[in-house]
Each structure stands twice: as structure tokens, then as C-alpha cells.
Design a protein around this motif. Structure first.
Motif, PDB file in Angstrom:
ATOM      1  N   ILE A  96       0.833  -1.203   0.000  1.00 39.07           N
ATOM      2  CA  ILE A  96       0.000   0.000   0.000  1.00 39.07           C
ATOM      3  C   ILE A  96       0.868   1.253   0.000  1.00 39.07           C
ATOM      4  O   ILE A  96       0.570   2.243  -0.672  1.00 39.07           O
ATOM      5  N   ASN A  97       1.965   1.195   0.736  1.00 36.12           N
ATOM      6  CA  ASN A  97       2.902   2.315   0.794  1.00 36.12           C
ATOM      7  C   ASN A  97       3.504   2.595  -0.580  1.00 36.12           C
ATOM      8  O   ASN A  97       3.619   3.744  -1.002  1.00 36.12           O
ATOM      9  N   VAL A  98       3.889   1.538  -1.284  1.00 34.68           N
ATOM     10  CA  VAL A  98       4.437   1.697  -2.632  1.00 34.68           C
ATOM     11  C   VAL A  98       3.387   2.304  -3.558  1.00 34.68           C
ATOM     12  O   VAL A  98       3.686   3.196  -4.356  1.00 34.68           O
ATOM     13  N   TYR A  99       2.152   1.833  -3.460  1.00 32.05           N
ATOM     14  CA  TYR A  99       1.076   2.412  -4.271  1.00 32.05           C
ATOM     15  C   TYR A  99       0.911   3.898  -3.979  1.00 32.05           C
ATOM     16  O   TYR A  99       0.747   4.710  -4.892  1.00 32.05           O
ATOM     17  N   GLY A 100       0.984   4.273  -2.705  1.00 28.59           N
ATOM     18  CA  GLY A 100       0.832   5.678  -2.350  1.00 28.59           C
ATOM     19  C   GLY A 100       1.913   6.557  -2.939  1.00 28.59           C
ATOM     20  O   GLY A 100       1.691   7.730  -3.225  1.00 28.59           O
ATOM     21  N   HIS A 101       3.109   5.990  -3.129  1.00 32.55           N
ATOM     22  CA  HIS A 101       4.226   6.753  -3.683  1.00 32.55           C
ATOM     23  C   HIS A 101       4.470   6.446  -5.163  1.00 32.55           C
ATOM     24  O   HIS A 101       5.480   6.884  -5.725  1.00 32.55           O
ATOM     25  N   LEU A 102       3.567   5.718  -5.773  1.00 32.42           N
ATOM     26  CA  LEU A 102       3.787   5.220  -7.129  1.00 32.42           C
ATOM     27  C   LEU A 102       4.021   6.319  -8.148  1.00 32.42           C
ATOM     28  O   LEU A 102       4.808   6.182  -9.081  1.00 32.42           O
ATOM     29  N   GLY A 103       3.297   7.439  -7.993  1.00 29.37           N
ATOM     30  CA  GLY A 103       3.390   8.504  -8.990  1.00 29.37           C
ATOM     31  C   GLY A 103       2.417   8.313 -10.133  1.00 29.37           C
ATOM     32  O   GLY A 103       2.314   9.152 -11.037  1.00 29.37           O
ATOM     33  N   TYR A 104       1.683   7.212 -10.106  1.00 32.01           N
ATOM     34  CA  TYR A 104       0.669   6.893 -11.113  1.00 32.01           C
ATOM     35  C   TYR A 104      -0.628   6.530 -10.396  1.00 32.01           C
ATOM     36  O   TYR A 104      -0.599   5.891  -9.338  1.00 32.01           O
ATOM     37  N   GLU A 105      -1.760   6.913 -10.980  1.00 28.09           N
ATOM     38  CA  GLU A 105      -3.047   6.534 -10.419  1.00 28.09           C
ATOM     39  C   GLU A 105      -3.567   5.313 -11.165  1.00 28.09           C
ATOM     40  O   GLU A 105      -3.638   5.315 -12.396  1.00 28.09           O
ATOM     41  N   ILE A 106      -3.926   4.283 -10.415  1.00 24.20           N
ATOM     42  CA  ILE A 106      -4.362   3.038 -11.041  1.00 24.20           C
ATOM     43  C   ILE A 106      -5.732   2.569 -10.537  1.00 24.20           C
ATOM     44  O   ILE A 106      -6.164   1.474 -10.879  1.00 24.20           O
ATOM     45  N   MET A 107      -6.398   3.401  -9.729  1.00 20.88           N
ATOM     46  CA  MET A 107      -7.727   3.012  -9.262  1.00 20.88           C
ATOM     47  C   MET A 107      -8.684   2.877 -10.449  1.00 20.88           C
ATOM     48  O   MET A 107      -8.634   3.667 -11.390  1.00 20.88           O
ATOM     49  N   PRO A 108      -9.576   1.888 -10.409  1.00 21.76           N
ATOM     50  CA  PRO A 108     -10.515   1.698 -11.525  1.00 21.76           C
ATOM     51  C   PRO A 108     -11.501   2.847 -11.636  1.00 21.76           C
ATOM     52  O   PRO A 108     -11.733   3.593 -10.671  1.00 21.76           O
ATOM     53  N   LYS A 109     -12.106   2.967 -12.794  1.00 23.19           N
ATOM     54  CA  LYS A 109     -13.023   4.072 -13.090  1.00 23.19           C
ATOM     55  C   LYS A 109     -14.179   4.147 -12.103  1.00 23.19           C
ATOM     56  O   LYS A 109     -14.555   5.224 -11.636  1.00 23.19           O
ATOM     57  N   GLY A 110     -14.745   3.002 -11.751  1.00 27.41           N
ATOM     58  CA  GLY A 110     -15.932   2.994 -10.904  1.00 27.41           C
ATOM     59  C   GLY A 110     -15.671   3.278  -9.441  1.00 27.41           C
ATOM     60  O   GLY A 110     -16.622   3.498  -8.675  1.00 27.41           O
ATOM     61  N   PHE A 111     -14.407   3.310  -9.042  1.00 29.42           N
ATOM     62  CA  PHE A 111     -14.084   3.509  -7.629  1.00 29.42           C
ATOM     63  C   PHE A 111     -14.607   4.838  -7.111  1.00 29.42           C
ATOM     64  O   PHE A 111     -15.042   4.937  -5.968  1.00 29.42           O
ATOM     65  N   ARG A 112     -14.605   5.852  -7.948  1.00 32.23           N
ATOM     66  CA  ARG A 112     -15.028   7.194  -7.548  1.00 32.23           C
ATOM     67  C   ARG A 112     -16.456   7.221  -7.034  1.00 32.23           C
ATOM     68  O   ARG A 112     -16.802   8.044  -6.159  1.00 32.23           O
ATOM     69  N   ASN A 113     -17.303   6.317  -7.527  1.00 29.93           N
ATOM     70  CA  ASN A 113     -18.721   6.351  -7.175  1.00 29.93           C
ATOM     71  C   ASN A 113     -19.091   5.330  -6.103  1.00 29.93           C
ATOM     72  O   ASN A 113     -20.273   5.039  -5.911  1.00 29.93           O
ATOM     73  N   THR A 114     -18.095   4.799  -5.408  1.00 32.83           N
ATOM     74  CA  THR A 114     -18.364   3.854  -4.329  1.00 32.83           C
ATOM     75  C   THR A 114     -18.119   4.513  -2.974  1.00 32.83           C
ATOM     76  O   THR A 114     -17.430   5.539  -2.885  1.00 32.83           O
ATOM     77  N   PHE A 115     -18.640   3.898  -1.925  1.00 30.80           N
ATOM     78  CA  PHE A 115     -18.440   4.431  -0.574  1.00 30.80           C
ATOM     79  C   PHE A 115     -16.972   4.331  -0.168  1.00 30.80           C
ATOM     80  O   PHE A 115     -16.503   5.076   0.696  1.00 30.80           O
ATOM     81  N   LEU A 116     -16.228   3.399  -0.800  1.00 35.51           N
ATOM     82  CA  LEU A 116     -14.823   3.232  -0.460  1.00 35.51           C
ATOM     83  C   LEU A 116     -13.996   4.471  -0.795  1.00 35.51           C
ATOM     84  O   LEU A 116     -12.992   4.750  -0.128  1.00 35.51           O
ATOM     85  N   PHE A 117     -14.423   5.218  -1.816  1.00 32.81           N
ATOM     86  CA  PHE A 117     -13.697   6.444  -2.171  1.00 32.81           C
ATOM     87  C   PHE A 117     -13.709   7.432  -1.008  1.00 32.81           C
ATOM     88  O   PHE A 117     -12.755   8.203  -0.838  1.00 32.81           O
ATOM     89  N   GLU A 118     -14.781   7.404  -0.222  1.00 30.83           N
ATOM     90  CA  GLU A 118     -14.900   8.325   0.908  1.00 30.83           C
ATOM     91  C   GLU A 118     -14.027   7.906   2.086  1.00 30.83           C
ATOM     92  O   GLU A 118     -13.839   8.679   3.029  1.00 30.83           O
ATOM     93  N   ILE A 119     -13.468   6.702   2.022  1.00 31.34           N
ATOM     94  CA  ILE A 119     -12.733   6.156   3.161  1.00 31.34           C
ATOM     95  C   ILE A 119     -11.258   5.923   2.838  1.00 31.34           C
ATOM     96  O   ILE A 119     -10.378   6.251   3.649  1.00 31.34           O
ATOM     97  N   ILE A 120     -10.989   5.366   1.664  1.00 29.48           N
ATOM     98  CA  ILE A 120      -9.646   4.882   1.346  1.00 29.48           C
ATOM     99  C   ILE A 120      -8.839   5.935   0.589  1.00 29.48           C
ATOM    100  O   ILE A 120      -9.344   6.622  -0.298  1.00 29.48           O
ATOM    101  N   ASN A 121      -7.553   6.006   0.931  1.00 29.73           N
ATOM    102  CA  ASN A 121      -6.644   6.898   0.209  1.00 29.73           C
ATOM    103  C   ASN A 121      -6.309   6.350  -1.175  1.00 29.73           C
ATOM    104  O   ASN A 121      -6.468   5.160  -1.436  1.00 29.73           O
ATOM    105  N   THR A 122      -5.809   7.223  -2.018  1.00 28.87           N
ATOM    106  CA  THR A 122      -5.338   6.833  -3.345  1.00 28.87           C
ATOM    107  C   THR A 122      -3.924   7.356  -3.531  1.00 28.87           C
ATOM    108  O   THR A 122      -3.411   8.126  -2.722  1.00 28.87           O
ATOM    109  N   SER A 123      -3.303   6.974  -4.625  1.00 31.60           N
ATOM    110  CA  SER A 123      -1.969   7.483  -4.935  1.00 31.60           C
ATOM    111  C   SER A 123      -2.026   8.991  -5.165  1.00 31.60           C
ATOM    112  O   SER A 123      -1.105   9.723  -4.782  1.00 31.60           O
ATOM    113  N   THR A 124      -3.097   9.465  -5.745  1.00 31.96           N
ATOM    114  CA  THR A 124      -3.280  10.900  -5.960  1.00 31.96           C
ATOM    115  C   THR A 124      -3.328  11.631  -4.624  1.00 31.96           C
ATOM    116  O   THR A 124      -2.790  12.736  -4.477  1.00 31.96           O
TER     117      THR A 124
END
Length: 265
Positions: free
Chosen positions: A182-210
Motif C-alpha cells: 500500500i505504501n508503494v502504491y501511495g508513492h507510485l506517482g501513477y493513479e491506477i484506481m478503476p473508473k468505478g471507484f469514484r462512485n463507491t463508498f470506499l472512495f470516501e474512506i480509502i486513500n489513493t496514490s493521488t
């Protein structure tokens, strides 16, 4: 004494081996093999230079030794009798292993948020955390790029965990592995979350690389490691985060041209 030294060396090799294997795979895929085809996923429109990568690897090598020692300390016989560590896998229901793994990540996120905010105090930032923030455009190699003192603070979470809840060594191994991925993903420099993630409740809870990349750009806000929860509760989430995430997803899925990557001098 020899046994202790051998344990330290073994723990160090496992820690730094994990670093080079996991960070190396992500670096190979995103930075060496497919940078052009993943252009739309790049968060910042420039690339860090070789000198940045070498600096990060050097600091990460020192951090790996510190983290290894802290993990050994958490499992040492000297404090074992005071901790909740258990070695019989069947002493607790087998389902406790995945449940306790999730709980370790929740505890770590809380620990990290407050430790991170403390390290951003003006009297501590230049002394310690500035080393990590030299990477304004992070890469997978940034993941363990800490000042020696910050590495101690980072590794101390292992000691917190063994005093917080019953944990099998297997759970601690899975924690170390999953937290680093997860740490590597956070520092990846690239966003790889799927398109539908934005419209789920998880977006309100989980961090992204962005989310974490914005922290490296702005040096403030977005202090959480895995979750947005503490940042939202304490009103420290950067106000540009959601806008930047939507911009990234629009670039990825909205047929916008990718940014031109410019090699940093």
C-alpha cells in the motif's frame, strides 16, 4: 551475541529484499517498461531523475536496517511476556488472523496520522521529515526514504501493535507485506484506481496514490496513510484532493491527451 547479530542481518535482508522486490517490480512496470502506454496515469507531468532514485534507495537501505531492528525488538524475548503475541496458530480462531490483520492496518493508520502530523511541526520537519519530502515527485523507491530518526518512529508501530491486541507472527508478516504494498502504491506517482471507484463508498474512506502525491507536492494536508478518515475528522484533507482525483480520472478515461513527461534536471 552472535545469534542476535545473525537475527539482525536476516531481518535486514528480508526487509530490504522486500523493498527491492516490490518497489522494483512497480518501478520496472511503470517507469521502465510501459511509461508511454501508462502516460495518462501519471499524476505529475514530469519524472524524477536518476539522482532522486539513488538518494531514495540509499535512505531506504538505512531505513530497512532500522525497521528490521524495531521488528526484532517487538518480537524479542525480553518483552514477549508483556505482549499479546501468541505462537500457537490455534490459540485463537483461524478467522482472527485476517480480522487482526485489518485491525493492525486501522491502528497503524491512526498511529501514522498523528506521528506524521508531529513530524510536520516546524521544529521537527527540517530535522527529520524533510528527507522524505525531498521527493516532491515520489516514485516506488520513495517508500522507505526516511531520516534515521523517522525510521525509528515508523518502525515503532510494531511495538505498539504487539501491546494492542493478540497477534500471531504470521499476522505481523502479512501486516509488514500488505502495508508496504500500500505504501508503494501511495508513492507510485501513477493513479491506477478503476473508473468505478469514484462512485463507491470506499472512495470516501480509502486513500489513493493521488491523495498522497498531493501531500508530497504541497507539503501539507493528507497526512493519513491508508484512510481519509482522520484527515476528514480533523479537517486536514487538502481542499484540492477530490478535484485533482477527478482530473486524473478524466485524463485516464475521458480521452484527454496525457501530459508530456519532462525529465527533471
Amino acid at each position: 551475541m552472535n545469534q542476535t547479530f545473525e537475527n539482525i542481518i536476516l531481518a535486514f535482508l528480508l526487509t530490504i529484499g522486500r523493498y527491492f522486490l516490490i518497489a522494483g517490480i512497480f518501478f520496472l512496470v511503470f517507469y521502465l517498461l510501459f511509461p508511454k502506454s501508462l502516460l495518462r496515469n501519471k499524476i505529475q507531468g514530469r519524472l524524477a531523475g536518476t539522482a532522486d532514485f539513488l538518494r531514495e534507495i540509499l535512505h531506504s537501505s538505512v531505513s530497512s536496517m532500522v525497521l528490521a531492528v524495531m521488528a526484532l525488538l517487538a518480537l524479542s524475548e525480553g518483552i514477549r511476556g508483556y505482549t499479546f503475541i501468541y505462537t500457537d496458530l490455534h490459540a485463537y480462531p483461524i478467522w482472527w488472523v485476517p480480522v487482526s490483520l485489518v485491525l493492525t492496518l486501522v491502528v497503524h493508520d491512526t498511529y501514522f496520522y498523528w506521528m506524521h502530523r508531529i513530524l510536520h511541526h516546524k521544529k521537527l520537519f527540517k530535522l527529520t521529515h524533510l528527507v522524505h519530502h525531498q521527493s516532491t515527485n515520489p516514485s516506488p523507491w520513495t517508500s522507505y526514504s526516511f531520516h534515521f530518526l523517522e525510521a525509528i518512529a515508523e518502525g515503532a508501530v510494531m511495538i505498539v501493535l504487539v501491546f494492542a491486541m493478540p497477534l500471531h507472527p504470521l499476522t505481523l508478516m502479512l501486516f509488514a507485506l500488505s502495508s508496504f504494498v500500500i505504501n508503494v502504491y501511495g508513492h507510485l506517482g501513477y493513479e491506477i484506481m478503476p473508473k468505478g471507484f469514484r462512485n463507491t463508498f470506499l472512495f470516501e474512506i480509502i486513500n489513493t496514490s493521488t491523495f498522497h502525491n498531493l501531500h508530497h507536492q504541497k507539503f501539507r494536508g493528507n497526512y493519513g496513510l491508508y484512510l481519509r478518515v482522520w484527515d476528514r475528522l480533523m479537517k486536514t484533507e487538502h481542499p484540492d484532493y477530490v478535484k485533482d482525483y477527478d482530473r486524473m480520472q478524466e485524463k485516464r478515461f475521458g480521452n484527454l491527451p496525457g501530459d508530456t513527461l519532462v525529465k527533471a534536471k
